[in-house]
Design a protein around this motif. Structure first.
Motif, mmCIF file in Angstrom:
data_model
loop_
_atom_site.group_PDB
_atom_site.id
_atom_site.type_symbol
_atom_site.label_atom_id
_atom_site.label_comp_id
_atom_site.label_asym_id
_atom_site.label_seq_id
_atom_site.Cartn_x
_atom_site.Cartn_y
_atom_site.Cartn_z
ATOM 1 N N THR A 76 7.740 25.025 -43.966
ATOM 2 C CA THR A 76 8.936 24.494 -44.471
ATOM 3 C C THR A 76 9.299 25.431 -45.851
ATOM 4 N N PRO A 77 10.638 26.561 -44.883
ATOM 5 C CA PRO A 77 10.867 27.647 -45.457
ATOM 6 C C PRO A 77 12.123 27.254 -46.519
ATOM 7 N N ASP A 78 12.557 27.863 -47.321
ATOM 8 C CA ASP A 78 14.181 27.813 -48.441
ATOM 9 C C ASP A 78 14.639 28.082 -47.331
ATOM 10 N N GLN A 79 15.944 28.080 -47.442
ATOM 11 C CA GLN A 79 17.113 27.850 -47.633
ATOM 12 C C GLN A 79 17.732 29.573 -46.583
ATOM 13 N N GLN A 80 17.494 30.565 -47.379
ATOM 14 C CA GLN A 80 17.140 31.855 -47.332
ATOM 15 C C GLN A 80 16.694 32.631 -45.899
ATOM 16 N N VAL A 81 15.488 32.192 -45.962
ATOM 17 C CA VAL A 81 14.373 32.033 -44.769
ATOM 18 C C VAL A 81 15.203 31.961 -43.448
ATOM 19 N N ILE A 82 15.695 30.168 -43.200
ATOM 20 C CA ILE A 82 15.784 29.673 -42.795
ATOM 21 C C ILE A 82 17.247 30.485 -42.371
ATOM 22 N N ASP A 83 17.946 30.717 -43.180
ATOM 23 C CA ASP A 83 19.684 31.597 -42.417
ATOM 24 C C ASP A 83 18.877 32.939 -41.828
ATOM 25 N N SER A 84 18.103 33.702 -42.338
ATOM 26 C CA SER A 84 17.578 34.681 -41.337
ATOM 27 C C SER A 84 16.897 34.622 -40.225
ATOM 28 N N VAL A 85 16.202 33.649 -40.015
ATOM 29 C CA VAL A 85 16.018 33.661 -38.722
ATOM 30 C C VAL A 85 16.940 32.825 -37.700
ATOM 31 N N THR A 86 17.615 32.179 -37.810
ATOM 32 C CA THR A 86 18.901 31.611 -37.119
ATOM 33 C C THR A 86 20.037 32.796 -36.837
ATOM 34 N N SER A 87 20.071 33.926 -37.303
ATOM 35 C CA SER A 87 20.791 34.925 -37.532
ATOM 36 C C SER A 87 19.955 35.707 -36.574
#
Length: 90
Positions: A76-87
């Protein structure tokens, strides 16, 4: 949300392309992040769907990879990792 797989107990000298070949048989991979510093010997593999991630976890947990037995689990990643993959997927 994207499925993230945490891989531990990798040899410190592992090649991300070799890890890609090992995991891509279970489905499309969006990204592999290799650990550094305190996270050396670890990587996070990001699949584009949960089915592929779960299959990889099931099949690769405990296998011998270059003389090391892999620990493979959900991550379960932190929000920063989720944002980078979403981009990456945009």
């Amino acid at each position: 949300m994207f499925p993230f797989v945490l891989v531990k107990n990798l040899p410190y000298s592992f090649d991300p392309s070799g890890l890609f070949e090992l995991f891509c048989q279970f489905g499309p991979i969006l990204e592999i992040r290799a650990g550094a510093g305190d996270s050396k010997g670890q990587a996070i593999v990001t699949f584009n769907n949960m089915k592929s991630a779960n299959m990889a976890i099931e099949k690769l947990k405990g296998i011998n990879y270059k003389g090391r037995y892999l620990v493979v689990s959900n991550y379960t990643p932190d929000q920063q990792v989720i944002d980078s993959v979403t981009s990456l997927n945009s």
